[in-house]
Design a protein around this motif. Structure first.
Motif, PDB file in Angstrom:
ATOM      1  N   LEU A 164      79.647  23.469  47.203  1.00 35.28           N
ATOM      2  CA  LEU A 164      80.040  24.836  46.895  1.00 35.28           C
ATOM      3  C   LEU A 164      78.902  25.605  46.249  1.00 35.28           C
ATOM      4  O   LEU A 164      77.968  25.021  45.694  1.00 35.28           O
ATOM      5  N   PRO A 189      88.419  27.217  48.739  1.00 33.58           N
ATOM      6  CA  PRO A 189      88.478  26.038  47.862  1.00 33.58           C
ATOM      7  C   PRO A 189      89.199  26.349  46.551  1.00 33.58           C
ATOM      8  O   PRO A 189      89.285  27.500  46.113  1.00 33.58           O
ATOM      9  N   ASN A 190      89.687  25.298  45.922  1.00 36.15           N
ATOM     10  CA  ASN A 190      90.269  25.372  44.586  1.00 36.15           C
ATOM     11  C   ASN A 190      89.246  24.834  43.595  1.00 36.15           C
ATOM     12  O   ASN A 190      89.095  23.630  43.429  1.00 36.15           O
ATOM     13  N   SER A 191      88.518  25.755  42.954  1.00 34.78           N
ATOM     14  CA  SER A 191      87.426  25.341  42.070  1.00 34.78           C
ATOM     15  C   SER A 191      87.917  24.641  40.811  1.00 34.78           C
ATOM     16  O   SER A 191      87.142  23.976  40.126  1.00 34.78           O
ATOM     17  N   THR A 247      82.941  17.839  54.586  1.00 35.38           N
ATOM     18  CA  THR A 247      82.693  18.006  53.151  1.00 35.38           C
ATOM     19  C   THR A 247      81.372  18.731  52.954  1.00 35.38           C
ATOM     20  O   THR A 247      80.374  18.375  53.589  1.00 35.38           O
ATOM     21  N   HIS A 264      81.998  20.371  45.185  1.00 36.21           N
ATOM     22  CA  HIS A 264      82.164  20.037  46.592  1.00 36.21           C
ATOM     23  C   HIS A 264      83.594  20.338  47.028  1.00 36.21           C
ATOM     24  O   HIS A 264      84.520  20.418  46.201  1.00 36.21           O
ATOM     25  N   HIS A 265      83.773  20.503  48.351  1.00 35.55           N
ATOM     26  CA  HIS A 265      85.092  20.765  48.913  1.00 35.55           C
ATOM     27  C   HIS A 265      85.170  20.143  50.306  1.00 35.55           C
ATOM     28  O   HIS A 265      84.178  20.114  51.043  1.00 35.55           O
ATOM     29  N   SER A 266      86.348  19.644  50.647  1.00 35.37           N
ATOM     30  CA  SER A 266      86.589  19.044  51.966  1.00 35.37           C
ATOM     31  C   SER A 266      87.707  19.806  52.669  1.00 35.37           C
ATOM     32  O   SER A 266      88.680  20.228  52.028  1.00 35.37           O
ATOM     33  N   PHE A 267      87.561  19.989  53.975  1.00 38.62           N
ATOM     34  CA  PHE A 267      88.585  20.638  54.790  1.00 38.62           C
ATOM     35  C   PHE A 267      88.627  19.957  56.150  1.00 38.62           C
ATOM     36  O   PHE A 267      87.712  19.213  56.525  1.00 38.62           O
ATOM     37  N   ILE A 315      88.109  29.080  54.852  1.00 37.91           N
ATOM     38  CA  ILE A 315      88.143  28.055  53.809  1.00 37.91           C
ATOM     39  C   ILE A 315      88.225  28.738  52.447  1.00 37.91           C
ATOM     40  O   ILE A 315      87.397  29.603  52.129  1.00 37.91           O
TER      41      ILE A 315
END
Length: 596
Positions: free
Chosen positions: A237, A264-266, A234, A272-275, A262
């Motif tokens: 962004l 992300p879907n804002s 995590t 924040h974003h997790s992958f 990566i």
């Protein structure tokens, strides 16, 4: 004393000057004066500036257009007719030169102010200062000239005064510049009358803050969690105003690399974003990097330790079955293994004998492979190699620009100190072009000659010389001097070849728009390269490292024909080479014949 005083301010950066900053209020700032006020020595005209239009009217020409740089004015040219003795006094170079940034509302440019103190030596004869600014690796030049009026006479205690220039606006952030301050008058016999200083403007992060700089932004928050075989990362962004929509992660360990893109879907979460990191080996420590998917983006490093996954105990039924079957299976397996080992060893020895290849060689081949390596440069020298670049300016200004961009790229990305006459115009004016080139040839570790069609240019003499021809002769003087220096180097190469000495100090190169025939016959005795396809070979020559060896090769990031344009300096170099090719392509004899 001078009968008149002039202040020249030639600003070619194309932007208006800003007002003085309050932090230098104690320094002496230039005044707005008329030319008549300066010549009459009025009380309000002690330290003045004069508009460039008035200077052009007084001198009869524009210095930047005529000479292409800021040259110190010969004393006799302006004031010697009234009092020739003032040109014989020597004034030492100023000291304590400082460069400071002033307020600039534009987030992509900087405005700087230069301040200095006069020297004790010759202060009674000091008549003013000339300040020039030049971008390293570029052709942008700005000049400012400040002179006192005829009644000003400084004493020794005035050496503690701080003088300042007008602001220099429009400088690119994160760039290098050279500022030079000269003391006037400059005597007819040249001395060390100036001081130069190289400085860097503030980076985008220093000027606007990290959150406002696209290339300088990097995630500050990174958290790693492991649940079973899943590794979840995590991170925070980038702000939406930066326009960063994609990121990447790179993990490597034990010569293995794992790249993850990566996106992300804002709309779900814009902070924040997790992958997930997949296909990582258990019990391995990885070093990972995460950054915005932008050119030259700053990377944030973090560590990932993949833990072993403990599986549950076997059921009672399976345990009991294994207890019954294991002794029987073990006996059968032992017999089969013994037979296979005996057959395999016999066959392997037979093949080794037939092929006459040692097992150690085979193991070394399989272990080595074609892998990327980290190779350090030789540490025999404490400073980077010094490279002098010589060229001919008879072709066109686009060719000179390509040479200048090549020097900037080599100095910034190839760990080499570059010497170029365009970057040291004052020393060239002080010593003379031929003497300057001779000294640089002696002091440099390597000399690179950029060969072109203009290198073999010969000027046909005429019986009478008109005014236009006289102006053309004056403007091309440095070109003749540069060619003369190249001829001196050619003679040095011939002497070294005749004596059996090492010729590795000298190199020749051509750009893609030049021909092999543009290289003089004598310079074909030394190593010659075609740029930019032979850029790795030039790097190998400068640093004495081998590009290939048995079982491996040396890979240098961004030092190749395919990748050098990814860097900002490389993109500028590629564009300059393309423009020079278009300009020179129509000037070759075969092009002219086809047009006819």
């Amino acid at each position: 004393m001078w009968r008149s005083a002039l202040v020249l301010q030639l600003v070619v950066l194309g932007l208006p000057l800003w007002a003085q900053d309050d932090n230098t209020a104690t320094a002496l700032a230039p005044q707005d004066c008329t030319l008549d006020c300066v010549r009459q020595g009025a009380p309000g005209c002690e330290y003045c500036r004069i508009a460039s239009a008035d200077i052009k009217e007084a001198l009869g020409f524009n210095s930047i257009q005529e000479f292409g740089s800021c040259i110190p004015w010969p004393c006799l040219e302006l004031l010697g007719e009234e009092d020739p003795e003032i040109c014989q006094h020597y004034v030492q170079a100023p000291n304590d030169v400082k460069v400071e940034s002033v307020h600039e509302p534009n987030s992509t440019t900087e405005t700087i102010l230069v301040s200095w103190k006069p020297s004790y030596y010759g202060i009674a004869f000091l008549r003013g200062f000339q300040v020039s600014l030049q971008a390293l690796g570029g052709s942008t030049i700005a000049c400012q000239l400040f002179l006192f009026h005829r009644n000003v006479s400084l004493v020794a205690e005035h050496a503690q005064r701080v003088y300042k220039s007008d602001p220099f606006p429009g400088l690119a952030v994160g760039s290098q510049y050279a500022v030079t301050v000269m003391a006037l008058p400059v005597p007819e016999e040249w001395e060390r009358f100036y001081i130069s200083k190289i400085f860097s403007t503030r980076s985008c992060e220093e000027k606007n803050g990290l959150e406002q700089c696209k290339n300088d932004w990097y995630p500050k928050y990174v958290e790693v969690q492991q649940e079973g075989a899943a590794i979840t990362v995590t991170f925070n962004l980038a702000p939406q105003n930066l326009g960063i929509t994609s990121y990447f992660s790179l993990c490597y360990a034990n010569r293995m690399k794992k790249y993850t893109e990566i996106t992300p879907n804002s709309s779900k979460n814009n902070t924040h974003h997790s992958f997930q990191l997949n296909d990582l080996q258990e019990g391995t420590n990885y070093t990972c990097e995460i950054a915005a998917n932008e050119v030259d983006a700053v990377r944030r490093a973090f560590n990932v330790q993949v833990m072993h996954i403990h599986k549950g105990p076997r059921t009672h039924f399976i345990t009991a079955s294994l207890a019954l079957i294991l002794p029987l299976c073990l006996a059968v397996v032992v017999i089969i293994v013994v037979i296979l080992v005996a057959l395999t060893r016999r066959r392997s020895k037979l093949q080794m004998k037939i092929c006459d290849v040692k097992p150690d060689v085979i193991r070394q081949y399989h272990d080595s492979g074609s892998q990327e390596e980290m190779v350090s440069l030789p540490r025999s020298r404490l400073t980077p190699p010094r490279l002098l670049i010589c060229y001919s300016s008879f072709d066109c200004p686009a060719h000179v620009k390509a040479v200048m961009q090549l020097g900037a790229f080599i100095q910034q990305h190839m760990a080499t100190q570059v010497c170029l006459d365009l970057w040291d115009s004052l020393s060239v004016a002080e010593e003379g072009s031929v003497a300057w080139h001779c000294r640089q040839i002696r002091e440099s570790d390597f000399v690179l000659v950029i060969c072109s069609q203009g290198l073999n240019h010969r000027r046909e003499p005429s019986g009478q010389e008109s005014d236009d021809e006289e102006a053309d002769r004056r403007l091309n003087f440095n070109a003749f001097s540069s060619n003369a220096a190249i001829q001196l180097m050619v003679e040095e190469v011939c002497r070294a070849k005749a004596r059996g000495q090492d010729l590795s100090k000298y190199m020749a190169a051509i750009f893609e728009y030049s021909e092999e025939t543009d290289i003089p016959t004598e310079l074909r005795l030394v190593s010659h390269y075609r740029l930019m396809s032979d850029l790795p070979l030039l790097f190998s020559h400068l640093h004495g490292v081998a590009l290939h060896r048995p079982g491996g090769y040396l890979k240098i990031n961004n030092i190749s024909e395919e990748s050098f344009a990814k860097l900002p300096a490389g993109a500028a170099l590629q564009r300059a080479i393309h423009e020079a090719g278009l300009a020179i392509g129509g000037k070759r004899p075969n092009s002219v014949e086809e047009g006819e």
